[in-house]
Design an enzyme around this catalytic site. Sequence first.
Site, PDB file in Angstrom:
ATOM      1  N   ASP A  63      36.063  -2.082 -14.279  1.00  0.00           N
ATOM      2  CA  ASP A  63      37.466  -2.372 -14.000  1.00  0.00           C
ATOM      3  C   ASP A  63      37.898  -1.618 -12.748  1.00  0.00           C
ATOM      4  OD1 ASP A  63      37.347  -3.802 -16.310  1.00  0.00           O
ATOM      5  OD2 ASP A  63      38.830  -2.626 -17.407  1.00  0.00           O
ATOM      6  N   HIS A 208      34.189   1.951 -14.895  1.00  0.00           N
ATOM      7  CA  HIS A 208      35.268   1.835 -13.912  1.00  0.00           C
ATOM      8  C   HIS A 208      34.726   2.151 -12.518  1.00  0.00           C
ATOM      9  CE1 HIS A 208      37.350   2.297 -17.750  1.00  0.00           C
ATOM     10  NE2 HIS A 208      38.374   1.685 -17.174  1.00  0.00           N
TER      11      HIS A 208
END
Length: 263
Positions: A63, A208
């Site tokens: 993400d 991430h």
Amino acid sequence: MNRILTLGKKSILGLGLLFFISVFTIGFFAGDKYGDVIPVLNKRLVPIYKVDRVDKKISITLDGTWGANYTEELLDIFEENDVKVTFFFAGYWLEKYPDLVKKIAVEGHDVENHTYTHPHCNSLSPEQIEDELERTSDLIEELIGKRPRFFRPPFGEYNNKVIETATGLDYQVVQWSLDSLDWQEPGVQYIVDRILNNVTSGEIVLMHNNAPHTPEALRILIPELKKRGFKIVPLSELVYKDNYYIQSHSGLQVRQKGAGDRN
């Protein structure tokens, strides 16, 4: 003389309750068989958390919302190890790093939808959710010439309204089955152990792009996962595109019997 049957309020309520329980029971078990195709009596809908596979394919997803300090290094690692992954970006991130988005796509990675402003979608109206999704997809298509297939709700937060709105726009809603917790900055070895000790076929791993320990963890993880026989693929090669159902209690995406292997 014909008799007229009359029912008291308690009898009517009792019959109504019996009917509701019967329909709910049928709907509950039918829902497990047919997944998200027909929601029955407001049955809770779930995204895809994991894919029912036995071929040892897994996906690493990253993400991106708050920076790009490590993204170039991540791309180098993926290139060195010849693996493709999936990125979920917020719209404002896309606008800030357009050249990087193009590079990610050119190198063969999936670029997917993580809304535009990274809001709590449960508090939005269907129209607001649609705007968040389509605004971001328009940006992605403008940058790389391809609209995203997948949507990941910010904060992992969703309800029936969110899923119904997204699927109505032809997105597959995807969560994750294995959280690396890299965003908590727990240290490289913790991330490595957490994934290696829990990974199985069909896993969707959450990481991430701007977590500081993620690059070094992946330098260790990717060769070890390959050594154990896992094949790291983007979501577009892991998730079934059609002829499937989602188990309502687990979020496991299951292929319908007799269906072809189309992703």
